[in-house]
Design an enzyme around this catalytic site. Structure first.
Site, PDB file in Angstrom:
ATOM      1  N   LYS A  75      33.123  51.092  22.165  1.00  0.00           N
ATOM      2  CA  LYS A  75      32.284  50.327  23.077  1.00  0.00           C
ATOM      3  C   LYS A  75      31.158  51.239  23.552  1.00  0.00           C
ATOM      4  O   LYS A  75      31.377  52.419  23.846  1.00  0.00           O
ATOM      5  CB  LYS A  75      33.103  49.828  24.260  1.00  0.00           C
ATOM      6  CG  LYS A  75      32.304  48.979  25.257  1.00  0.00           C
ATOM      7  CD  LYS A  75      33.190  48.492  26.394  1.00  0.00           C
ATOM      8  CE  LYS A  75      32.389  47.720  27.440  1.00  0.00           C
ATOM      9  NZ  LYS A  75      33.229  47.226  28.541  1.00  0.00           N
ATOM     10  N   SER A 151      32.289  42.711  29.842  1.00  0.00           N
ATOM     11  CA  SER A 151      31.256  43.485  29.194  1.00  0.00           C
ATOM     12  C   SER A 151      31.618  43.962  27.791  1.00  0.00           C
ATOM     13  O   SER A 151      30.770  44.489  27.070  1.00  0.00           O
ATOM     14  CB  SER A 151      30.904  44.696  30.061  1.00  0.00           C
ATOM     15  OG  SER A 151      32.013  45.552  30.224  1.00  0.00           O
ATOM     16  N   SER A 175      36.642  42.865  32.003  1.00  0.00           N
ATOM     17  CA  SER A 175      35.820  43.077  30.815  1.00  0.00           C
ATOM     18  C   SER A 175      36.584  43.270  29.521  1.00  0.00           C
ATOM     19  O   SER A 175      35.979  43.294  28.452  1.00  0.00           O
ATOM     20  CB  SER A 175      34.891  44.278  31.031  1.00  0.00           C
ATOM     21  OG  SER A 175      33.906  43.974  31.980  1.00  0.00           O
TER      22      SER A 175
END
Length: 494
Positions: A75, A151, A175
């Site tokens: 990520k 996210s 997230s």
């Protein structure tokens, strides 16, 4: 079976076994993953930074570890890979190069994972949708007009699209769990301190942030927790280790669990019928497995919890924006207007007000602890609504103009008192009011893909456990995966 088909149909554990047996090489898996990225990426926009040159060198070398040869995406936030661009989804960091590895990345490399890139995240990881000025909009493979959430939206899109079997993720308010729910994946948020955020960070957001992965299978999540768990020297909070490897919890009998459930929005908003249906069907399934399920919820003021969460949010956005401006010598205008408005709110909040809000966290934890004295797990929807359409959650032009004007006038205290704050906050939390509780109380929680709506979009259900009891969640998740498998369901993305 073609290599691309193998990559799409097998989880990471199975792919690692194929590599270990010599049935396929790390290089072949890498090429299959890259071919899938090249085919899907123009539509998904899931990959933030391409690292295929590094990946080729890594795949050509000697790989060892439980996931040797398996392709992996990090990520693009909190998972720094030395020498690679790490943008945090921000134009201000488009040329930022990581100078050292995060402990997370070191552990991935030690496990033999071949890192092929990083995935898109909203600017600074601040929203439950992944749409940025820098990278554009990331799309949900189950419906290209929908968001995959945020996210960890890029990671969820990549895994759901069968580009690869798992990808890096992190969770400061949902997230991991929100994208898992929106993309039909399994997503576990661990307890505070289970996975180190070092060496660049002690704890993210006062311990509310936890890193892990998004996966299709429960066993991959469990095995990756074994890879990633454990402290680093200097960590401020060290959680007791598990009694045995998490991989051994998959298939273990969870026993007869007492589970309380609620479908009521903690902040009083609407909850879509497909979300309540998902919980009702999950409750019926759980009862058929011998678990005790009844309607019950912890005695927590959801409105107060949301205000405490937003106070944390404002304060950390302000600190992060100021840190980036100072280090990169860039103006505040480099950031999205929403980010600038949030930073202004954080600067306008007094230290006393911030501490007062954080003091309430203890009350939330005590109330949840009292609930868990009677119930092993708390079952809720993951989200109150399905994934928004691309652009639907963009701040209206009028609010952007007002935010820019107020920011230019440095009128943070005025903005705090205005209705803009409520509109900015409620518009996001209205859709996702169920996930912040686990972050502010530091407990583990998971999203399990047990339902699909009439529109064909996945719907996750959330289970929250006692602090440190990831093993309970993994045992139940594996049981649910066995009786109601989801891995055979995949989006129609050619």
């Amino acid at each position: 079976m073609a290599l691309t088909g193998q990559l799409q149909e097998f989880d990471a554990t199975a792919l690692a076994a194929l590599v270990a047996k010599g049935d396929v090489s790390a290089g072949e898996l890498l090429e299959a993953a890259l071919a899938r990225i090249d085919a899907a990426e123009p539509r998904l926009n899931a990959v933030a930074v391409d690292m295929r040159d590094k990946a080729h060198k890594q795949a050509a070398g000697k790989l060892t570890g439980p996931f040797a040869g398996v392709p992996f995406l990090l990520k693009d936030i909190l998972q720094d890979y030395a020498g690679s661009r790490m943008t945090l989804g921000a134009v201000a960091l488009r040329d930022n190069i990581a100078t050292r590895n995060a402990a997370y990345v070191d552990r991935c490399l030690a496990a033999g994972l071949v890192i092929i890139g990083s995935t898109a995240t909203p600017e600074l990881g601040l929203k439950a949708t992944t749409e940025t000025i820098l990278h554009g909009a990331t799309r949900n493979p189950w419906g290209l007009d929908r968001t995959p959430g945020g996210s960890s939206g890029g990671s969820a899109a990549a895994v759901a699209a069968r580009i690869l079997p798992m990808a890096g993720a992190s969770d400061g308010g949902g997230s991991i769990r929100i994208p898992a729910a929106y993309c039909g994946l399994f997503g576990l948020k661990p307890s505070r301190g289970r996975i180190s955020e070092g060496p660049a960070n002690g704890e993210g957001w006062e311990g509310a942030v936890c890193s892990h992965v998004l996966t299709r299978s429960v066993r991959d999540s469990a095995a990756m927790l074994d890879v990633l768990a454990g402290p680093e020297p200097g960590d401020p909070f060290v959680i007791p280790p598990p009694a045995r490897p998490y991989a051994q919890e998959v298939g273990a009998d969870p026993g007869r669990l007492r589970i309380g459930f609620s479908t009521r929005s903690p902040i009083g908003g609407a909850v879509a019928p497909e979300m309540t249906d998902a919980v009702a069907k999950a409750a019926t399934l759980l009862e058929s497995l011998g678990h005790h399920v009844e309607e019950a919820e912890p005695d927590i003021d959801g409105g107060l919890l949301s205000r405490c969460y937003m106070g944390l949010y404002f304060g950390h956005v302000a600190a992060l924006v100021d840190d980036i401006k100072r280090r990169k010598k860039i103006p505040e205008s480099s950031f999205h207007p929403d980010t600038r408005a949030l930073a202004l709110l954080g600067r306008a909040m007094s230290a006393g007000a911030y501490v007062e809000l954080q003091s309430h966290w203890n009350g939330f934890a005590r109330a949840l602890g009292a609930f868990h004295a009677s119930y092993d797990l708390f079952l809720t929807p993951v989200t109150a609504m399905g994934p928004a359409r691309i652009g639907e959650l963009e701040t209206p032009e009028l609010l952007q103009t007002l935010s820019k004007l107020t920011t230019a006038l440095h009128a943070g205290k005025l903005l705090l008192k205005s209705g803009i704050v409520d509109q900015l906050a409620y518009k996001n939390l209205e859709r996702t009011p169920f996930t912040q509780l686990a972050n502010l109380t530091f407990v583990p929680a998971m999203s399990v893909p047990l339902h699909w709506g009439e529109d064909g979009m996945p719907v996750g259900v959330q289970f929250t456990a006692r602090f440190g009891e990831e093993h309970t969640l993994l045992r139940l998740a594996a049981q649910l995966e066995q009786v109601s498998p989801w891995a055979n369901r995949k989006p129609n993305l050619k």
